[in-house]
Design a protein around this motif. Sequence first.
Motif, PDB file in Angstrom:
ATOM      1  N   GLY A 242      59.547  65.110  20.561  1.00  0.00           N
ATOM      2  CA  GLY A 242      58.245  64.728  21.097  1.00  0.00           C
ATOM      3  C   GLY A 242      58.298  64.288  22.545  1.00  0.00           C
ATOM      4  N   ILE A 243      57.311  63.513  22.963  1.00  0.00           N
ATOM      5  CA  ILE A 243      57.246  62.984  24.318  1.00  0.00           C
ATOM      6  C   ILE A 243      56.993  61.484  24.255  1.00  0.00           C
ATOM      7  N   PHE A 244      57.292  60.802  25.350  1.00  0.00           N
ATOM      8  CA  PHE A 244      56.961  59.382  25.470  1.00  0.00           C
ATOM      9  C   PHE A 244      56.270  59.168  26.804  1.00  0.00           C
ATOM     10  N   GLU A 245      55.052  58.680  26.761  1.00  0.00           N
ATOM     11  CA  GLU A 245      54.254  58.430  27.972  1.00  0.00           C
ATOM     12  C   GLU A 245      53.755  56.987  27.933  1.00  0.00           C
ATOM     13  N   PRO A 246      54.370  56.071  28.694  1.00  0.00           N
ATOM     14  CA  PRO A 246      53.931  54.665  28.678  1.00  0.00           C
ATOM     15  C   PRO A 246      52.466  54.485  29.059  1.00  0.00           C
ATOM     16  N   GLU A 247      51.945  55.397  29.865  1.00  0.00           N
ATOM     17  CA  GLU A 247      50.548  55.300  30.286  1.00  0.00           C
ATOM     18  C   GLU A 247      49.701  56.390  29.621  1.00  0.00           C
ATOM     19  N   LEU A 248      49.963  56.661  28.369  1.00  0.00           N
ATOM     20  CA  LEU A 248      49.268  57.741  27.669  1.00  0.00           C
ATOM     21  C   LEU A 248      47.763  57.515  27.642  1.00  0.00           C
ATOM     22  N   ASN A 249      47.012  58.545  27.987  1.00  0.00           N
ATOM     23  CA  ASN A 249      45.550  58.506  27.844  1.00  0.00           C
ATOM     24  C   ASN A 249      45.100  59.875  27.340  1.00  0.00           C
ATOM     25  N   ASP A 250      43.807  60.055  27.173  1.00  0.00           N
ATOM     26  CA  ASP A 250      43.331  61.293  26.574  1.00  0.00           C
ATOM     27  C   ASP A 250      43.599  62.512  27.451  1.00  0.00           C
ATOM     28  N   ASP A 251      43.533  62.368  28.781  1.00  0.00           N
ATOM     29  CA  ASP A 251      43.821  63.490  29.659  1.00  0.00           C
ATOM     30  C   ASP A 251      45.276  63.931  29.519  1.00  0.00           C
ATOM     31  N   VAL A 252      46.201  62.971  29.494  1.00  0.00           N
ATOM     32  CA  VAL A 252      47.616  63.300  29.337  1.00  0.00           C
ATOM     33  C   VAL A 252      47.862  63.911  27.969  1.00  0.00           C
ATOM     34  N   ALA A 253      47.245  63.328  26.926  1.00  0.00           N
ATOM     35  CA  ALA A 253      47.408  63.866  25.574  1.00  0.00           C
ATOM     36  C   ALA A 253      46.928  65.311  25.501  1.00  0.00           C
ATOM     37  N   ALA A 254      45.775  65.594  26.089  1.00  0.00           N
ATOM     38  CA  ALA A 254      45.237  66.955  26.065  1.00  0.00           C
ATOM     39  C   ALA A 254      46.138  67.925  26.816  1.00  0.00           C
ATOM     40  N   ALA A 255      46.711  67.467  27.911  1.00  0.00           N
ATOM     41  CA  ALA A 255      47.557  68.326  28.727  1.00  0.00           C
ATOM     42  C   ALA A 255      48.885  68.655  28.051  1.00  0.00           C
ATOM     43  N   ARG A 256      49.370  67.752  27.206  1.00  0.00           N
ATOM     44  CA  ARG A 256      50.714  67.918  26.664  1.00  0.00           C
ATOM     45  C   ARG A 256      50.746  68.188  25.155  1.00  0.00           C
ATOM     46  N   LEU A 257      49.579  68.231  24.506  1.00  0.00           N
ATOM     47  CA  LEU A 257      49.555  68.354  23.049  1.00  0.00           C
ATOM     48  C   LEU A 257      50.146  69.683  22.568  1.00  0.00           C
ATOM     49  N   ASN A 258      49.853  70.775  23.287  1.00  0.00           N
ATOM     50  CA  ASN A 258      50.448  72.055  22.898  1.00  0.00           C
ATOM     51  C   ASN A 258      51.966  72.008  22.964  1.00  0.00           C
ATOM     52  N   GLU A 259      52.472  71.323  23.983  1.00  0.00           N
ATOM     53  CA  GLU A 259      53.923  71.165  24.115  1.00  0.00           C
ATOM     54  C   GLU A 259      54.493  70.393  22.925  1.00  0.00           C
ATOM     55  N   VAL A 260      53.825  69.317  22.579  1.00  0.00           N
ATOM     56  CA  VAL A 260      54.287  68.496  21.453  1.00  0.00           C
ATOM     57  C   VAL A 260      54.302  69.313  20.168  1.00  0.00           C
ATOM     58  N   CYS A 261      53.242  70.078  19.934  1.00  0.00           N
ATOM     59  CA  CYS A 261      53.109  70.803  18.676  1.00  0.00           C
ATOM     60  C   CYS A 261      53.956  72.064  18.616  1.00  0.00           C
ATOM     61  N   ALA A 262      54.544  72.453  19.750  1.00  0.00           N
ATOM     62  CA  ALA A 262      55.473  73.589  19.762  1.00  0.00           C
ATOM     63  C   ALA A 262      56.926  73.128  19.700  1.00  0.00           C
ATOM     64  N   ASP A 263      57.139  71.828  19.754  1.00  0.00           N
ATOM     65  CA  ASP A 263      58.485  71.252  19.789  1.00  0.00           C
ATOM     66  C   ASP A 263      59.162  71.402  18.427  1.00  0.00           C
ATOM     67  N   GLU A 264      60.322  72.030  18.400  1.00  0.00           N
ATOM     68  CA  GLU A 264      61.078  72.187  17.156  1.00  0.00           C
ATOM     69  C   GLU A 264      62.422  71.471  17.219  1.00  0.00           C
ATOM     70  N   ARG A 265      62.593  70.568  18.145  1.00  0.00           N
ATOM     71  CA  ARG A 265      63.863  69.842  18.287  1.00  0.00           C
ATOM     72  C   ARG A 265      63.845  68.637  17.358  1.00  0.00           C
ATOM     73  N   VAL A 266      64.335  68.821  16.154  1.00  0.00           N
ATOM     74  CA  VAL A 266      64.329  67.743  15.163  1.00  0.00           C
ATOM     75  C   VAL A 266      65.321  66.663  15.574  1.00  0.00           C
ATOM     76  N   VAL A 267      64.841  65.428  15.601  1.00  0.00           N
ATOM     77  CA  VAL A 267      65.728  64.312  15.932  1.00  0.00           C
ATOM     78  C   VAL A 267      65.951  63.386  14.751  1.00  0.00           C
ATOM     79  N   ALA A 268      65.127  63.506  13.718  1.00  0.00           N
ATOM     80  CA  ALA A 268      65.291  62.611  12.573  1.00  0.00           C
ATOM     81  C   ALA A 268      64.645  63.219  11.339  1.00  0.00           C
ATOM     82  N   VAL A 269      65.250  62.928  10.206  1.00  0.00           N
ATOM     83  CA  VAL A 269      64.646  63.211   8.900  1.00  0.00           C
ATOM     84  C   VAL A 269      64.420  61.850   8.254  1.00  0.00           C
ATOM     85  N   PRO A 270      63.254  61.266   8.472  1.00  0.00           N
ATOM     86  CA  PRO A 270      63.026  59.892   8.023  1.00  0.00           C
ATOM     87  C   PRO A 270      63.166  59.739   6.516  1.00  0.00           C
TER      88      PRO A 270
END
Length: 295
Positions: A242-270
């Motif tokens: 995923g991503i980490f944005e300390p100043e996350l807002n709706d504009d940033v979320a909209a700009a990066r959501l496709n990137e987040v949802c295409a991410d297949e780099r598994v870091v944990a199996v909770p």
Amino acid sequence: MLDFTGRVAIVTGAGHGLGRRYALDLARRGARVIANDIDAAEGVVAEIAAAGGVAVAESTSVATPEGGQAIVDRAMAEFGRLDVLVNNAGIARTNEFAGIVYDDVLASLRVHLLGAFHLLLPAWRVFRDQGGGRVVNTTSAVGVFGQRRSSVYAAGKMGIVGLTRVLALEGEPDDIRVNAIAPVAQSRMAGDVYGRLDPKLDPAYVSAVVLALAHHSSTVTGEVVSAGGGRVSRLLLAATEGIFEPELNDDVAAARLNEVCADERVVAVPGCAMDEIDLIRASFPELADFRMAPR
């Protein structure tokens, strides 16, 4: 061959297909079986008896709390204990979402999801009093990954996954192991879905995994296991980097959501919800000594 001598097992939906195979295989290995089916329990019980096994036919529906209680009560009345519960009963209600009627929603959920609750609530008390038990719930890749024309069925089957995960956590201190099988096999419900693959999908392959999960020696718990045609795998719910944005807002979320949802780099199996939340905590260096604790 696994030995179930002295053990008592309930198999719902035991009259046909996979349930029938589970009941036959459990009995063949020494288990005493409550074979539950609303219309075909007597047939599988006769087969078990003819092979020298012990089984009782139970035709109560799993779709009500009273039905679930009656099935568990029957096991206790006949055999005085309960060691294995295989929640296998199911019905087919497929349609495009626009064509669904609410009666189909209720009918499906009452059998697939609520039916599991109806058996588990009384069985859980028995398992805790006895100091252990094994549960094999039935989910589906349709619930985990989705499939057209299957919204109601998928909702119930994904509910089974959540139920399985929680009960595995709660049951572990009492040696109650809870898993879910996602079977791929020839069956009346599947019909001609598998086409030319169908001859490869003998229910015996799935039954082998169900018996392994149901055996008292098994320590596996909280897993969703896919089985079919000789292939066995673990189905995962995982968290990506995923991503980490300390100043996350709706504009940033909209700009990066496709990137987040295409991410297949598994870091944990909770292992539980708090494990996933801990990935948020780990983004804050000042909280390095404050790992989220399971509860």
